[in-house]
Design a protein around this motif. Sequence first.
Motif, short mmCIF file in Angstrom:
data_model
loop_
_atom_site.label_atom_id
_atom_site.label_comp_id
_atom_site.label_asym_id
_atom_site.label_seq_id
_atom_site.Cartn_x
_atom_site.Cartn_y
_atom_site.Cartn_z
N GLY A 173 -7.53 9.44 5.16
CA GLY A 173 -7.30 9.28 3.73
C GLY A 173 -7.29 7.85 3.25
O GLY A 173 -7.48 7.58 2.07
N GLY A 174 -7.02 6.91 4.16
CA GLY A 174 -7.01 5.51 3.78
C GLY A 174 -5.71 5.03 3.15
O GLY A 174 -5.55 3.85 2.87
N ASP A 175 -4.74 5.94 2.92
CA ASP A 175 -3.46 5.55 2.36
C ASP A 175 -2.58 5.00 3.47
O ASP A 175 -2.28 5.69 4.45
CB ASP A 175 -2.79 6.76 1.70
CG ASP A 175 -1.46 6.41 1.06
OD1 ASP A 175 -1.13 5.21 0.99
OD2 ASP A 175 -0.76 7.34 0.61
N GLY A 176 -2.15 3.77 3.33
CA GLY A 176 -1.35 3.13 4.37
C GLY A 176 0.11 3.47 4.32
O GLY A 176 0.89 2.96 5.12
N GLY A 177 0.54 4.33 3.40
CA GLY A 177 1.94 4.69 3.31
C GLY A 177 2.74 3.63 2.57
O GLY A 177 2.23 2.58 2.16
N ASP A 178 4.03 3.90 2.38
CA ASP A 178 4.92 2.95 1.71
C ASP A 178 5.01 1.67 2.54
O ASP A 178 5.45 1.70 3.69
CB ASP A 178 6.31 3.57 1.57
CG ASP A 178 7.26 2.72 0.74
OD1 ASP A 178 6.97 1.51 0.55
OD2 ASP A 178 8.29 3.24 0.30
N MET B 43 -0.94 7.26 16.05
CA MET B 43 -2.28 6.69 16.18
C MET B 43 -3.32 7.57 15.51
O MET B 43 -4.24 7.08 14.85
CB MET B 43 -2.60 6.48 17.66
CG MET B 43 -1.74 5.42 18.33
SD MET B 43 -1.83 5.44 20.14
CE MET B 43 -3.48 4.79 20.41
N PHE B 44 -3.20 8.89 15.66
CA PHE B 44 -4.10 9.81 14.95
C PHE B 44 -4.01 9.59 13.44
O PHE B 44 -5.00 9.75 12.72
CB PHE B 44 -3.76 11.26 15.26
CG PHE B 44 -4.24 11.74 16.59
CD1 PHE B 44 -5.50 11.42 17.06
CD2 PHE B 44 -3.44 12.55 17.40
CE1 PHE B 44 -5.95 11.87 18.29
CE2 PHE B 44 -3.88 13.00 18.62
CZ PHE B 44 -5.14 12.67 19.07
N CYS B 45 -2.82 9.22 12.96
CA CYS B 45 -2.62 9.00 11.53
C CYS B 45 -3.05 7.60 11.08
O CYS B 45 -2.91 7.27 9.89
CB CYS B 45 -1.15 9.21 11.17
SG CYS B 45 -0.58 10.92 11.33
N GLY B 46 -3.51 6.79 12.02
CA GLY B 46 -3.96 5.45 11.66
C GLY B 46 -2.83 4.51 11.33
O GLY B 46 -2.99 3.60 10.49
N ARG B 47 -1.67 4.67 11.95
CA ARG B 47 -0.51 3.84 11.65
C ARG B 47 -0.33 2.75 12.71
O ARG B 47 -0.54 2.98 13.90
CB ARG B 47 0.77 4.69 11.59
CG ARG B 47 0.82 5.63 10.40
CD ARG B 47 0.76 4.84 9.10
NE ARG B 47 0.93 5.67 7.92
CZ ARG B 47 -0.07 6.09 7.14
NH1 ARG B 47 -1.33 5.77 7.44
NH2 ARG B 47 0.17 6.81 6.07
N ALA B 48 0.06 1.57 12.26
CA ALA B 48 0.46 0.50 13.17
C ALA B 48 1.79 0.88 13.81
O ALA B 48 2.62 1.55 13.19
CB ALA B 48 0.58 -0.82 12.42
#
Length: 585
Positions: free
Chosen positions: A312-317, A435-440
């Motif tokens: 989705g490209g949304d990096g979250g809060d 990691m699947f969610c693209g989070r640091a």
Amino acid sequence: MRIGLLTEGGYPYATGESRLWCDRLVRGLAQHEFDIYALSRSARQEARGRVRLPPQVRSVRTAPLWAPEDDGRTYGRRERRRFTEHFGELAGAICVPGGGPDGGPGEGPGGEPDGRGAGDRFADGLYGLAELAAERGGLPTALRSETAVRTLEAACRAPGTHRAAHAAKVSDHLEAVGLLERALRPLSLDWYDAQSLGAVDLCHAASGGSAALPGLLAKNFFGVPLLVTEYGVQLRAHYLAAGGTARSMPVRTLLAAFHGRLAAEVYARAALITPGNTHVRRWQERCGADRAKLRTVHPGMESGRFAAVGEGGDGGDPRTLVWVGRVEPAKDLVSLLHAFAEVRKEEPQARLRIVHSRHGQGGEAAAYLAHCRALAAQLFPDEATDAHAVGDNPVSFEDIGGPEAADLADAYAAGSVVVLSSVVEGFPVSLVEAMFCGRATVSTDVGAVVEVIGGTGLVVPPRNPRALADACVALLRDPRRRERLGAAARARALELFTVEQNIEAFRGIYLELISHCPVRREALGTDGGPLLFANPAEEHVPGRWAGDGAGGPGGGTPGPRWAEGIGAARPVGAGAGAGPGERDV
């Protein structure tokens, strides 16, 4: 190909450690047939029922480890002599030092004049008891008899035994014999005949320890190759479980020695061992596993449920840290809360969401969760820490599936950085999900964390709140770095940790093992007699045809093309006249 899948306390039950990955494996390899041989740990587990099985599962056979089975048979003088001899060999092997990870794979004291070490004595005793059970039955009764107690006592009193074993009292002998009887119950099963485990092409043990015991006997009686997969080390689990009991030191020593010898025997007899990560691999090597037999196969995890967040490209809060997992002391949430207090000094708008699962939560976990809530209230006295509400609270404790974390993927999507603070960890599932969610990610250096992260996240020492806080602040202040690390983490997870890569790895391993370890058995017709022309004429040519190809066990000159596939040295009589397990692949 016909696979005998050996499990303990997992698949095909609705609960258990191996339930998910075994189910995915069986469904992903639909071209093979599976016979499931399951050891259950409790009546409660069996009562919860089984998962829905796919059509490639031919049969399921279950044996309880939680209840002794007595066939009513007793031994005469000759059988008692055989039992005493074999059980004496096994008991003598576990009474001497050496053989485990702490003592090394060497035999230690207690070698015999004929050159046999403790490992050989253990194997002789184990297979001798299995043969006695197959021929005469009555093994459970014999293992609970006074003869077994006296035999163990004599082994403990012999010269060269472990100091703790030598100090064992009668009560210790009685307790140890009871525990050994439970551990050896798989020897008395009716699985070891030409229609059961003798009819499979390959035994695949979903864990070490008791689950692999039927595979050892199938290898010993019928020559069936054994594949052992361990995503957690059973021997380590036994060590940790024993430390939390009230058992005496002699009993713990004897039980640990038994499981250490059993692990060494499983690793020695297995055709191939597939650890789930380097942490498990190191344990297996310390237990004597041959490095040439070890091949790491990472667990396969479902990535589809996290695709919307990852793509989705949304990096979250950008101000929110997220922790996901089961609340228990090994996760060290105390250090995380202290670290977050330091983060708040640098970033006053930062928030921490602790998303936890209550599934299977015991009294200790509930007490630890209450302690963490109280600590959060103490560290942030001016801001309430309600159980569910997020609002302006800096710390929130949320149940997975609760009102503020309706789905696991939503929990990871809520923040920009995912934190792991454990002091003990095997394979970090929450990190792979992040990691699947693209989070640091920011993680402590425990277990297989570094192997999983592989440079796509920050790693700090465990029990170091200051280092944990500094790493979190560094990522909170650098959105571009978070984006780069998150993208790299997602790419790595999709390459290494998906269900698809796990299934493909085992697909190749199955074919390789059968090509190198062909099962030779007589082909029988429908009338029970030999099936004419069931075997190719080339099978009778002298030489190790199936093992002579390049890369095979024998090396040397490549064999003929007919021996290169999995059909080498196998009956080809497919169809109505083929015997059990004799069908083309």
